[in-house]
Design an enzyme around this catalytic site. Structure first.
Site, mmCIF file in Angstrom:
data_model
loop_
_atom_site.group_PDB
_atom_site.id
_atom_site.type_symbol
_atom_site.label_atom_id
_atom_site.label_comp_id
_atom_site.label_asym_id
_atom_site.label_seq_id
_atom_site.Cartn_x
_atom_site.Cartn_y
_atom_site.Cartn_z
ATOM 1 N N THR B 56 0.838 -1.207 0.000
ATOM 2 C CA THR B 56 0.000 0.000 0.000
ATOM 3 C C THR B 56 0.873 1.257 0.000
ATOM 4 O O THR B 56 0.590 2.231 -0.706
ATOM 5 C CB THR B 56 -0.933 0.005 1.223
ATOM 6 O OG1 THR B 56 -1.685 -1.201 1.210
ATOM 7 C CG2 THR B 56 -1.883 1.183 1.185
ATOM 8 N N LYS B 83 9.503 5.672 19.793
ATOM 9 C CA LYS B 83 9.870 6.203 21.106
ATOM 10 C C LYS B 83 8.635 6.623 21.885
ATOM 11 O O LYS B 83 8.732 7.261 22.929
ATOM 12 C CB LYS B 83 10.813 7.406 20.945
ATOM 13 C CG LYS B 83 12.148 7.028 20.346
ATOM 14 C CD LYS B 83 12.974 8.271 20.067
ATOM 15 C CE LYS B 83 14.141 7.948 19.152
ATOM 16 N NZ LYS B 83 14.383 9.021 18.185
ATOM 17 N N HIS B 133 -10.790 0.898 4.480
ATOM 18 C CA HIS B 133 -9.653 1.033 3.566
ATOM 19 C C HIS B 133 -10.254 1.543 2.250
ATOM 20 O O HIS B 133 -10.372 0.807 1.276
ATOM 21 C CB HIS B 133 -8.986 -0.337 3.388
ATOM 22 C CG HIS B 133 -7.642 -0.280 2.739
ATOM 23 N ND1 HIS B 133 -7.094 0.870 2.211
ATOM 24 C CD2 HIS B 133 -6.717 -1.253 2.535
ATOM 25 C CE1 HIS B 133 -5.894 0.599 1.715
ATOM 26 N NE2 HIS B 133 -5.641 -0.685 1.891
#
Lengths: 421, 306
Positions: B56, B83, B133
């Site tokens: 994609t 992080k 989607h």
């Protein structure tokens, strides 16, 4: 200090003068009393919340006993029961006494700690329930709220054990295997949004089991935050059979529905989740009928970062203390006897809080009361709330009913709509 | 034109058709020696991928580059995301860098809706959790239209794990908007509750693949993750494959003109037999090619390209 409430309407009755003196409702006179013009104001017995999260100890960035107490007083409350899911968990006499002492120091409402049922809320081993009952905090309600006491044997033992000191187990009814990964009510909206569903049956199955257990061992059961029409039917049948069960509903479950999840704003994420409008209607009727005994806030403050994120990562819960009475007023109108019973008298009875929920027309009743201006309306501004957190689902809504004053044992905790400390 | 593409429900029939027509023009360009258009020169498109999805991402990247946009790929691995930076802070960073569009793939349903609160540019949903989607649905619709000549009245069976499928949700919404008749097929454990009320009341539900096949113009097979087996959605891969897999005998039950689709990646031998995947009726490779054209059209139209 003595207060004379001039022209106050007690529970909607004809205006009268009410003297508060020496901590009680007095039939004497006191010419030095501070006069409060209470024309147009309604006096209610101070509200009692059997389900509050004060977050202290552990998450003082979200709420403290003091800030939560202030929010409570401003919402018309004179007593709140503080849930046990703090860090450390309130599962020992030491922690419940700490919370109890912090409440006394804040001095804005009576803070009655709730003790955990199991050590660390882990659902494995009973906490020292008797030690908490015998402590200075005199705990009578025990709950693992946030988690269900899912193990049926452990639940049975807990229900039995607390009979020795007239305790009650407040169950967070959620079958954990049916709600793994659950994000919102399972139904049409969860299908559309692609969020894992929290099926109504996960609540109903536990309530059905627990009323049978309570019946079997002859114990008291309290059901937290009932959210579905099916749960109402289970409770209705149990009560008809004489099972010693009481139940609460939150203001948000009386007003809001799962459609609000559509924008994925986690301010609407709560556990149990917002349900459908037919559930909302069933809950309202159950509260009217007394099948549900009380309105409890499930006030659940959360720090900004725990809500300003993806829906699935957000913590569940909403603020409730400062908006509970206005929400109930907006739903039921000025049914003062109903409101007084469901928000003060019945919760005080369930929690064993003598001195709260008293009859304001009788001399000698402890002066725990609140004054409401039912004709005033206000717009909920999250930044204007006394809670340390901002996660109210009612931001921008115009609500009826403003709390003008609250008195705890004759001392004002709120005057002119402002906390005295 | 709409600003964001977060859900296939953002598209009405006219807008969806405009995208498909524009995609056809884009596809015509791809036959030329120089494939690049200057339409989005100077504009910045960020691919913000919290989930690995090379296919994609590459498709969006190729689409943006063919329109001459500057493309920044921002993936969860090796970035500040790992992080623990919040979506909001990442969004503010992208905003400060002047992103005109952010293409987001995320494991949490609704992440594109959240992102749209924090960036000024357009947000394109490249797959969010088990929600939607939409560009996959657009390329699927595009593929059906090019193969079969129409969408209106087309009978489409979407088969498999509809419950967890963002492809299925977007396809049901888009295809019914465009007049197709959709039937979702799978074991009852993998069909979401109230799917008709939730997505489109024209949606039909069937648990019997063999009954649906002879009536279908299009069969879209969904990927079924074998992990679902551990969670008791079905007893075994073998049983799933027997009841809901598209094998050669089942392929023969389809009308002659019918096509077989799969959004990929496939589990060959599970939901689809290798012979079926590789048959001339399969559009699986075409779908990939069409993906670039459709995503070009989406970026072009959302960003008001000239």
């Amino acid at each position: 200090m003595a207060y004379l409430l001039k022209g106050v309407s007690v529970l909607g009755a004809a205006p009268t003068d009410l003297l508060i003196k020496d901590g009680v409702i007095s039939d004497k006179t006191d010419k030095d009393a501070v006069v409060i013009d209470a024309a147009g104001l309604v006096a209610l017995p101070g509200l009692v919340d059997v389900h509050t999260h004060l977050r202290e100890p552990g998450r003082e960035d979200a709420e403290t006993v003091e800030t939560g107490s202030r929010a409570a007083a401003l919402g018309g409350y004179t007593a709140v029961c503080a849930m046990a899911n703090t860090s450390p968990v309130a599962d020992t006499a030491g922690v419940v006494e700490q919370v109890w002492r912090l409440g006394r120091e804040a001095g804005l409402v009576d803070v009655q700690p709730i003790g955990a049922v199991t050590v660390g809320l882990a659902g494995k081993q009973l906490a020292e329930l008797g030690a908490m009952a015998d402590s200075a905090a005199t705990v009578r309600i025990f709950s693992d709220d946030g988690f269900c006491v899912a193990d049926p044997k452990l639940m049975r033992r807990a229900l039995e054990y607390v009979k020795a000191f007239d305790g009650v187990i407040a169950q967070h009814a959620e079958e954990p295997r049916l709600t793994e990964g659950a994000q919102m009510h399972e139904g049409e909206v969860s299908t559309r949004l692609g969020l894992t569903g929290w099926p109504a049956v996960a609540e109903e199955a536990i309530i059905a089991r627990d009323v049978l257990l309570a019946e079997h061992v002859g114990s008291r059961l309290h059901v937290c935050h009932v959210s579905t029409a099916g749960s109402v039917e289970v409770l209705r049948q149990a009560k008809a059979r004489g099972v010693r069960v009481t139940a609460e509903v939150t203001p948000h479950h009386l007003l809001l529905t799962d459609e609000l999840a559509a924008g994925y704003d986690p301010v609407f994420k709560v556990n149990p989740p917002l349900r459908t409008s037919s559930d909302v209607m069933a809950l309202r009727q159950a509260l009217r009928d007394g099948v549900i005994d009380v309105v409890a806030t499930d006030h659940a403050p959360h720090a900004v970062q725990d809500k300003e994120c993806e829906w699935s990562y957000a913590r569940p819960g909403m603020l409730g203390l400062e908006t509970a009475l206005p929400i109930v007023l907006s739903v039921f109108g000025e049914q003062w006897d109903l409101i007084a019973d469901r928000m003060s008298i019945a919760p005080a009875r369930i929690a064993g809080l003598d001195g709260h929920g008293g009859d304001l027309t009788k001399a000698g009743t402890p002066a725990n009361l609140t004054l409401v201006d039912p004709s005033a309306s206000w717009v909920v501004d999250p930044s204007g709330l006394a809670s340390r957190s901002r996660n109210t689902p009612y931001a921008g809504m115009t609500l009826p009913g403003r709390i003008v004053a609250t008195f705890l044992r004759g001392e004002a905790t709120v005057l002119d709509g402002k906390a005295v400390k | 034109m709409i600003k964001h593409l977060r859900s296939a429900a953002d598209l009405d029939a006219a807008t969806a058709t405009l995208i498909l027509d524009t995609a056809a023009e884009m596809a015509a360009l791809s036959g030329r020696e120089v494939k690049k258009l200057p339409a989005l020169r100077g504009r910045t498109v960020v691919n913000l991928f919290y989930e690995d999805s090379t296919r994609t991402r590459i498709s969006f990247e190729a689409a943006a580059k063919r329109l001459s946009a500057d493309v920044i790929n921002f993936s969860a691995k090796g970035s500040s995301v790992s992080k623990g930076e919040s979506l909001k802070d990442t969004a503010l960073t992208l905003q400060a860098m002047g992103a005109d569009a952010v293409v987001i793939r995320h494991s949490a349903s609704g992440a594109p809706h959240r992102l749209a609160n924090w960036v000024e540019g357009s947000v394109v949903n490249a797959g969010d959790g088990t929600h939607e989607h939409p560009t996959q649905a657009l390329l699927d619709a595009y593929t059906m239209r090019s193969r079969l000549g129409r969408l209106d009245g087309l009978k489409v069976a979407i088969v498999g794990d509809v419950l967890h499928s963002r492809v299925a949700r977007s396809n049901v919404l888009l295809l019914t908007t465009l007049g197709a008749q959709v039937t979702v097929v799978g074991p009852p454990t993998l069909i979401p509750l109230e799917v008709g009320a939730a997505l489109s009341d024209k949606t039909q539900v069937s648990y019997d693949l063999d009954a649906v096949l002879p009536e279908s113009d299009v069969v879209m097979m969904l990927r079924v993750q074998t992990e679902r087996m551990q969670d008791s959605y079905f007893p075994s891969a073998r049983e799933y494959s027997r009841r809901y897999g598209l094998d050669v005998p089942r392929l023969k039950r389809l009308p002659e003109h019918a096509i077989v689709m799969h959004p990929g990646p496939m589990n060959r031998g599970m939901e689809i037999a290798p012979e079926v995947a590789d048959s001339p009726r399969s559009t699986i490779v075409e779908q990939v090619a069409n993906g670039v054209s459709v995503r070009m059209a989406v970026l072009y139209l959302l960003l008001g390209g000239k």
